[in-house]
Motif scaffolding. Structure first.
Motif, PDB file in Angstrom:
ATOM      1  N   PRO A  82       0.830  -1.205   0.000  1.00  0.00           N
ATOM      2  CA  PRO A  82       0.000   0.000   0.000  1.00  0.00           C
ATOM      3  C   PRO A  82       0.859   1.247   0.000  1.00  0.00           C
ATOM      4  O   PRO A  82       1.976   1.266   0.519  1.00  0.00           O
ATOM      5  CB  PRO A  82      -0.797  -0.130   1.305  1.00  0.00           C
ATOM      6  N   THR A  83       0.355   2.309  -0.581  1.00  0.00           N
ATOM      7  CA  THR A  83       1.054   3.591  -0.546  1.00  0.00           C
ATOM      8  C   THR A  83       0.840   4.233   0.820  1.00  0.00           C
ATOM      9  O   THR A  83      -0.231   4.126   1.419  1.00  0.00           O
ATOM     10  CB  THR A  83       0.543   4.521  -1.653  1.00  0.00           C
ATOM     11  N   VAL A  84       1.869   4.900   1.311  1.00  0.00           N
ATOM     12  CA  VAL A  84       1.856   5.488   2.656  1.00  0.00           C
ATOM     13  C   VAL A  84       2.318   6.932   2.578  1.00  0.00           C
ATOM     14  O   VAL A  84       3.332   7.241   1.941  1.00  0.00           O
ATOM     15  CB  VAL A  84       2.767   4.703   3.618  1.00  0.00           C
ATOM     16  N   ASP A  85       1.575   7.820   3.225  1.00  0.00           N
ATOM     17  CA  ASP A  85       1.985   9.210   3.399  1.00  0.00           C
ATOM     18  C   ASP A  85       2.368   9.411   4.865  1.00  0.00           C
ATOM     19  O   ASP A  85       1.543   9.181   5.756  1.00  0.00           O
ATOM     20  CB  ASP A  85       0.844  10.180   3.054  1.00  0.00           C
ATOM     21  N   VAL A  86       3.609   9.809   5.110  1.00  0.00           N
ATOM     22  CA  VAL A  86       4.036  10.160   6.463  1.00  0.00           C
ATOM     23  C   VAL A  86       3.809  11.653   6.623  1.00  0.00           C
ATOM     24  O   VAL A  86       4.382  12.460   5.882  1.00  0.00           O
ATOM     25  CB  VAL A  86       5.508   9.804   6.707  1.00  0.00           C
ATOM     26  N   LEU A 114       6.094   5.608  -0.924  1.00  0.00           N
ATOM     27  CA  LEU A 114       6.174   6.386   0.314  1.00  0.00           C
ATOM     28  C   LEU A 114       6.340   7.868  -0.010  1.00  0.00           C
ATOM     29  O   LEU A 114       7.175   8.254  -0.828  1.00  0.00           O
ATOM     30  CB  LEU A 114       7.345   5.909   1.168  1.00  0.00           C
ATOM     31  N   THR A 115       5.534   8.700   0.638  1.00  0.00           N
ATOM     32  CA  THR A 115       5.614  10.154   0.502  1.00  0.00           C
ATOM     33  C   THR A 115       5.836  10.775   1.875  1.00  0.00           C
ATOM     34  O   THR A 115       5.189  10.376   2.849  1.00  0.00           O
ATOM     35  CB  THR A 115       4.321  10.722  -0.116  1.00  0.00           C
ATOM     36  N   LEU A 116       6.741  11.729   1.956  1.00  0.00           N
ATOM     37  CA  LEU A 116       7.004  12.452   3.195  1.00  0.00           C
ATOM     38  C   LEU A 116       6.417  13.849   3.070  1.00  0.00           C
ATOM     39  O   LEU A 116       6.712  14.564   2.113  1.00  0.00           O
ATOM     40  CB  LEU A 116       8.512  12.549   3.468  1.00  0.00           C
ATOM     41  N   GLY A 167      -1.984   8.834  -0.436  1.00  0.00           N
ATOM     42  CA  GLY A 167      -1.633   7.497   0.027  1.00  0.00           C
ATOM     43  C   GLY A 167      -2.804   6.745   0.629  1.00  0.00           C
ATOM     44  O   GLY A 167      -3.729   7.338   1.185  1.00  0.00           O
ATOM     45  N   GLU A 168      -2.758   5.424   0.528  1.00  0.00           N
ATOM     46  CA  GLU A 168      -3.818   4.589   1.102  1.00  0.00           C
ATOM     47  C   GLU A 168      -3.800   4.637   2.631  1.00  0.00           C
ATOM     48  O   GLU A 168      -4.828   4.446   3.277  1.00  0.00           O
ATOM     49  CB  GLU A 168      -3.659   3.145   0.622  1.00  0.00           C
ATOM     50  N   TRP A 169      -2.627   4.846   3.197  1.00  0.00           N
ATOM     51  CA  TRP A 169      -2.462   4.963   4.640  1.00  0.00           C
ATOM     52  C   TRP A 169      -1.756   6.269   4.962  1.00  0.00           C
ATOM     53  O   TRP A 169      -0.915   6.737   4.181  1.00  0.00           O
ATOM     54  CB  TRP A 169      -1.637   3.804   5.203  1.00  0.00           C
ATOM     55  N   LEU A 170      -2.091   6.849   6.111  1.00  0.00           N
ATOM     56  CA  LEU A 170      -1.388   8.023   6.619  1.00  0.00           C
ATOM     57  C   LEU A 170      -0.760   7.676   7.957  1.00  0.00           C
ATOM     58  O   LEU A 170      -1.442   7.162   8.857  1.00  0.00           O
ATOM     59  CB  LEU A 170      -2.335   9.210   6.806  1.00  0.00           C
ATOM     60  N   LEU A 171       0.532   7.938   8.073  1.00  0.00           N
ATOM     61  CA  LEU A 171       1.228   7.784   9.344  1.00  0.00           C
ATOM     62  C   LEU A 171       1.433   9.176   9.921  1.00  0.00           C
ATOM     63  O   LEU A 171       2.172   9.986   9.357  1.00  0.00           O
ATOM     64  CB  LEU A 171       2.576   7.080   9.152  1.00  0.00           C
ATOM     65  N   ARG A 248      -6.108   4.456   7.975  1.00  0.00           N
ATOM     66  CA  ARG A 248      -6.563   4.163   6.617  1.00  0.00           C
ATOM     67  C   ARG A 248      -7.282   5.373   6.047  1.00  0.00           C
ATOM     68  O   ARG A 248      -8.228   5.879   6.656  1.00  0.00           O
ATOM     69  CB  ARG A 248      -7.513   2.956   6.631  1.00  0.00           C
ATOM     70  N   ARG A 249      -6.824   5.844   4.894  1.00  0.00           N
ATOM     71  CA  ARG A 249      -7.357   7.074   4.332  1.00  0.00           C
ATOM     72  C   ARG A 249      -8.862   7.001   4.091  1.00  0.00           C
ATOM     73  O   ARG A 249      -9.591   7.956   4.395  1.00  0.00           O
ATOM     74  CB  ARG A 249      -6.649   7.418   3.021  1.00  0.00           C
TER      75      ARG A 249
END
Length: 444
Positions: A82-86, A114-116, A167-171, A248-249
Motif C-alpha cells: 500500500p502507498t503510505v503518506d508520512v 512512500l511520501t514524506l 496514500g492509502e495509509w497516513l502515518l 486508513r485514508r
C-alpha cells in the motif's frame, strides 16, 4: 461519523460537574453505618474491571505474537504494497525538524510507495529555512505552508495535508518523533494482516533519565500501552495517541477528516472511528520515540489540554457511545474508564469539600486506594515486558511509589479543567509542546 462541533459543551460540563458534586456529597447524608457502601461498591466493580484488564493475557490475534510486529514482518518487497503518506504538522520546530526529515528519509519501503509531507503551520522561528534546505537534499519531501492564523490548530494543518496527499495509509507523527529504519516494514504488515483500520504504536520516551519527571512519564507510556492492549483483548476500546498513529485514508475521509473543533484530534478521531465500527490496533514493538516534558509547568500545560480533549469527546459523542452501535463489552469498558479517569477525581474533591464543611471523615477513600493500587499493577506489568527502544525504568518499589504519586496530578488537573470548561467559553488554540531535540539510538 460527523465530527463533534462543541455545541453545548459548557452546559454538558456543568451538568457533569453538578452530578459529580452530588455523588461526592450524598453519602455524607446517609446513615453512618451505610455511608461507605457507594465507595466500596464502586471499588469492587471498578477495581475488578481494572485488574481483569491489566492481568488478562493479551490475545496474539489482536496485538501480534508477543505483542509486537515481528511475526507479521513478512517481506514487503515483491508483493503489492500500500502507498503510505508520512505526515507531520510542525510549528516552530527548528530544534528537531532536520533530524525528523533525515530519519524519515532513511525509512525502508518500496520505491514510489512512500511520501514524506511536513506542514509548516506558520512557524516564526527558523523552521521554514530548515525545510527549504531539506527539500534541496531530499526531493521527495513535500512541504505545505500555512499562515499562522489559518485556523483549526493542529487538526487544520493535518486536514491541509489530507487534501494534498493520496496514500492509502497516513502515518501521523509529531515533530520530535523518531523511528527505526525498519519501522514501516513491520508496521504495515501488522496493520494489513490484522485487518486494522488504524494502528497506534507504543510511545517510548527518549529522555527518561533526565529527571524524575521524565522517568515517570516513560513508565506512564508503558502503563498506557499495557492498559490499551488489555482493554482491546477484553473486547473493549483502544484509542489513538496522536504521535505514531497509522490511519486508513478511506475511513479517515468517511469520518470527515480531523476535527478542527477539538483540542485533541487523536482522541476525537478514536471515538468517530469506533462509531464507524472501525478497528484500532495497538502495537507494542517497534515503538515510536518522543521527548517527555521536563518541567512541572510544561506538564501542567500539556495535561490540561489532554484532560480537556478527553472530556470533550465524551460530551460530544455520548449518545452514540452508549447506543446499540457498540457492543456490550465496549460500552462497559467505556463506562468504567470514564468513571475512573474523569468522574473519580471530581467526585473525590466533592467528597473532601463536603467532609470539611460537615466535619465528617472522607468517604471515597476505598475507591481512591483501589484506583492507585491498580495503577501500580499497570506500571509493574508494563515496565517488566520485553521492549525495544529506550530501556524502561525498572518497576522497583521506589519507582512504583513515585509513579503512583505522580498520577495524583490527574486529581488536580481534571477537576480544574472541568470547572474551567463549565464556566469559561473555549477559544481554540494550538497549545504545542516545545521540543529540544533529545537524540536516541534506535536498533534496526
Amino acid at each position: 461519523m460527523a465530527a463533534g462541533t462543541g455545541n453545548h459543551r459548557r452546559g454538558k460540563t456543568a451538568f457533569f460537574l453538578v452530578a459529580c458534586g452530588w455523588a461526592g456529597a450524598a453519602p455524607h447524608w446517609m446513615d453512618p453505618s451505610r455511608s461507605l457502601i457507594p465507595a466500596f461498591t464502586l471499588a469492587v466493580l471498578l477495581g475488578g474491571y481494572g485488574l481483569r484488564t491489566l492481568l488478562r493475557r493479551v490475545d496474539s490475534v489482536l496485538v501480534g505474537a508477543d505483542g509486537d510486529a515481528k511475526s507479521a514482518n513478512t517481506t514487503l518487497y515483491g508483493q503489492s504494497c500500500p502507498t503510505v503518506d508520512v505526515v507531520v504538522a510542525a510549528r516552530d520546530e527548528e530544534a528537531v525538524v532536520t533530524r525528523l526529515v533525515e530519519r524519515l528519509a532513511a525509512l525502508r519501503y518500496p520505491d514510489g510507495q512512500l511520501t514524506l509531507c511536513v506542514v509548516d503551520d506558520g512557524s516564526e522561528d527558523h523552521t521554514p529555512e530548515r525545510l527549504s534546505e531539506l527539500q534541496a537534499r531530499f526531493p521527495s519531501l513535500k512541504v505545505i505552508r500555512r499562515p499562522r492564523n489559518a485556523g483549526g490548530g493542529k487538526s487544520g494543518a493535518l486536514n491541509a495535508a489530507l487534501e494534498q496527499t493520496q496514500g492509502e495509509w497516513l502515518l501521523i507523527l509529531d515533530a520530535d518523533a523518531q523511528l527505526a529504519e525498519d519501522q514501516l516494514e513491520r508496521l504495515i504488515p501488522f496493520a494489513t494482516g490484522g485487518d486494522w483500520s488504524a494502528v497506534q504504536m507504543r510511545k517510548a520516551v527518549t529522555n527518561a533519565d533526565s529527571n524524575w519527571l521524565t522517568r515517570v512519564q516513560a513508565m506512564e507510556m508503558a502503563f498506557d500501552a499495557q492498559l490499551q492492549q488489555g482493554r482491546l483483548s477484553g473486547g473493549g476500546v483502544a484509542e489513538l495517541r496522536g504521535n505514531g498513529e497509522l490511519l486508513r485514508r478511506d475511513l479517515l475521509e468517511a469520518c470527515g477528516g480531523f476535527n478542527e473543533d477539538t483540542v485533541t484530534d487523536d482522541l476525537d478521531l478514536s471515538f468517530r472511528l469506533l462509531l464507524e465500527n472501525a478497528r484500532v490496533g495497538i502495537l507494542w514493538d517497534p515503538p515510536v520515540l518522543e521527548e517527555a516534558v521536563e518541567s512541572v509547568p510544561a506538564l501542567w500545560k500539556q495535561r490540561q489540554r489532554w484532560a480537556e480533549g478527553g472530556l470533550q469527546r465524551f460530551l460530544d459523542y455520548l449518545p452514540g457511545l452508549f447506543s446499540a452501535r457498540l457492543t456490550l463489552a465496549q460500552r462497559r469498558d467505556l463506562a468504567c474508564f470514564f468513571l475512573l479517569q474523569y468522574a473519580l477525581p471530581v467526585v473525590s474533591w466533592a467528597d473532601l469539600l463536603t467532609s470539611a464543611l460537615s466535619r465528617t471523615a472522607p468517604l471515597y477513600w476505598p475507591l481512591s486506594i483501589v484506583a492507585f493500587s491498580v495503577s501500580g499493577v499497570a506500571y509493574w506489568r508494563g515496565c517488566r515486558r520485553p521492549s525495544e527502544g529506550p530501556e524502561l525504568p525498572p518497576p522497583d518499589l521506589f519507582n512504583l511509589l513515585l509513579g503512583i504519586a505522580y498520577l495524583s496530578h490527574w486529581f488536580v488537573v481534571i477537576p480544574w479543567v472541568t470547572l474551567r470548561m463549565a464556566v469559561l467559553p473555549k477559544r481554540l488554540v494550538w497549545a504545542k509542546t516545545s521540543h529540544r531535540g533529545q537524540e536516541e539510538t534506535l536498533e534496526v
